[in-house]
Design an enzyme around this catalytic site. Structure first.
Site, PDB file in Angstrom:
ATOM      1  N   LEU A 102       0.873  -1.181   0.000  1.00 18.51           N
ATOM      2  CA  LEU A 102       0.000   0.000   0.000  1.00 18.51           C
ATOM      3  C   LEU A 102       0.900   1.219   0.000  1.00 18.51           C
ATOM      4  O   LEU A 102       1.770   1.338   0.862  1.00 18.51           O
ATOM      5  CB  LEU A 102      -0.883   0.009   1.265  1.00 18.51           C
ATOM      6  CG  LEU A 102      -1.906  -1.131   1.401  1.00 18.51           C
ATOM      7  CD1 LEU A 102      -2.475  -1.180   2.812  1.00 18.51           C
ATOM      8  CD2 LEU A 102      -3.043  -0.981   0.386  1.00 18.51           C
ATOM      9  N   HIS A 103       0.733   2.087  -0.964  1.00 20.47           N
ATOM     10  CA  HIS A 103       1.581   3.284  -0.987  1.00 20.47           C
ATOM     11  C   HIS A 103       0.878   4.517  -1.540  1.00 20.47           C
ATOM     12  O   HIS A 103       1.424   5.602  -1.520  1.00 20.47           O
ATOM     13  CB  HIS A 103       2.853   3.025  -1.797  1.00 20.47           C
ATOM     14  CG  HIS A 103       2.585   2.900  -3.270  1.00 20.47           C
ATOM     15  ND1 HIS A 103       2.204   1.727  -3.850  1.00 20.47           N
ATOM     16  CD2 HIS A 103       2.611   3.813  -4.265  1.00 20.47           C
ATOM     17  CE1 HIS A 103       2.007   1.912  -5.138  1.00 20.47           C
ATOM     18  NE2 HIS A 103       2.244   3.174  -5.426  1.00 20.47           N
TER      19      HIS A 103
END
Ligand code: UD1
Length: 393
Positions: free
Chosen positions: A204-205
């Protein structure tokens, strides 16, 4: 013939590798690689060049991080003199990152022929910088290399002439097919003391998930709960790592949530192939899990890759623990033993791109998947959990 590829960020490198390999086979073609420097940490850039056998860039612009305007402007300013000096026959840009937009703008204004690899994808979500980058890059491109048929309809709706659009397939899958045997040999799950099919991989970024502390906290809570059911590996992008550190959250409790440094392409692929489930907000992982038949939850309200949702491998989930936990249980329980087969996701997209670029080829509508499955039997048969019967050879 001289072709310049401009890349800058991690997801660009997997797309460049097969194109470079196909171009170097062509006598009389010079392929020049320009790295903008948008990503600069060794584990976000150098590691990918090494593992994917991409030659060192011929030019490095060293732009680094900054606001979107500052980063885009820096690429434009530093790329222009390079392109003026090289005067290439075509400039290739990849995907949807800021470097893609900047390079397409510079090349188009110099009246150079622009080719966009992974054209035509649309989320319809104008709050995503990537959507702006995609739309503008496509508008500026002379050659639009699309990965799937839905992209054709998106471009047609925007008035892009059909003769510019080439349905070549997915270059990410070219890289995957190329790397899978070596990734499997490395036995990544065992090196993390994990058993195949019994762990979850998370990436997740995106700003929408990690920049707001409240959302990030909720997501980490969800992952921690999931860690009571399966070990959860979360190799963190520098942006996510910074935000998690700022939050000061230390995973607690009896769950197994492992916050890790970013991992290389081969290790990630090895981990994904053996996972029970992938949770992500990345575009590439939605595609890779679909190709491999691994259940995937995408923590986003929309996707520019609806083709990954159609076969049922990928599902969109909101950033809420109850929704993520329920969807995770369901996705693992309902995993299909069959691997989806998507038209022209067959390991030959780069070859088709080079055919269009160098030979002015027009692609017909005959699916070449069967040819690819014959060419990549090692990769496909070496992967666990599916057989040739299942993939239709
Ligand atoms: C970019 C792409 C995104 C892609 C992602 C993959 C844009 C608009 N976004 O997002 O589509 O999914 O790459 O990784 O181009 N940083 C480092 N080291 C690095 C690179 C970045 O520490 O090598 C940190 C910096 O704090 C930087 C932040 O990450 O400000 C964001 O980097 P940036 O390139 O602006 O965007 P990404 O979030 O990586």
């Amino acid at each position: 013939m001289r072709i310049v590829s401009v890349v800058g960020a991690r997801p660009n490198f997997m797309k460049l590798a097969p194109v470079d390999r196909a171009l170097v086979k062509r006598p009389g073609v010079e392929h020049v690689i320009v790295h903008t420097g948008q990503h600069y940490d060794p584990d976000m850039s150098d590691a990918f060049f090494e593992e994917l056998w991409i030659p060192a860039p011929d030019h490095h612009l060293g732009v680094g991080s900054g606001s979107h305007a500052a980063q885009t402007a820096a690429v434009m300013e530093r790329l222009e003199p390079v392109l003026v000096q090289l005067r290439p026959d075509a400039v290739l840009v990849y995907g949807d990152v800021n470097s893609t937009l900047a390079a397409a703008l510079v090349a188009a204004k110099l009246r150079l022929r622009v080719g966009h690899v992974e054209a035509g994808l649309r989320s319809g979500d104008w709050s995503m910088p990537e959507e702006i980058n995609r739309v503008v890059a496509d508008r500026l491109s002379d050659l639009l290399f699309i990965p799937s048929r839905d992209a054709e309809a998106n471009l047609q709706a925007e008035g892009i002439p059909a003769e510019r659009v080439h349905f070549v397939g997915n270059v990410m899958i070219d890289s995957l097919c190329w790397a899978l045997p070596e990734a499997l040999e490395r036995n990544a799950p065992a090196r993390h003391e994990l058993r195949e099919g019994e762990y979850v991989v998370v990436t997740l970024h995106r700003p929408s998930n990690v920049d707001d502390p409240a959302t990030l906290r909720v997501l980490l809570d969800a992952l921690r709960s999931l860690g009571r059911r399966w070990p959860v590996l979360f190799p963190m992008h520098p942006r996510a790592r910074k935000r998690v550190r700022a939050l000061g959250v230390v995973p607690e409790g009896d769950g197994d949530l492992r916050l890790m440094e970013p991992v290389g392409y081969l290790e990630m692929l090895g981990l994904v192939v053996g996972a029970a489930l992938v949770i992500t907000d990345s575009g590439g992982l939605q595609e890779e899990t679909t190709f491999l038949g691994i259940p995937c939850l995408t923590v986003r309200p929309n996707t520019e890759r609806p083709i990954t949702c159609a076969p049922g491998t990928n599902r969109l989930v909101p950033p809420r623990p109850d929704a993520i936990l329920a969807a995770a249980e369901r996705a693992v329980a309902r995993r299909s033993p069959a691997r989806p087969v998507i038209e022209r996701w067959d390991g030959r997209a780069a070859e088709r791109i080079v055919g269009v670029l160098c030979d002015d080829e027009r692609l017909d509508d005959v699916s070449m998947n069967d040819v690819a499955l014959r060419r990549y039997p090692v990769a496909i048969s070496a992967a666990p959990a599916y057989s040739h019967e299942e993939v239709g050879t």
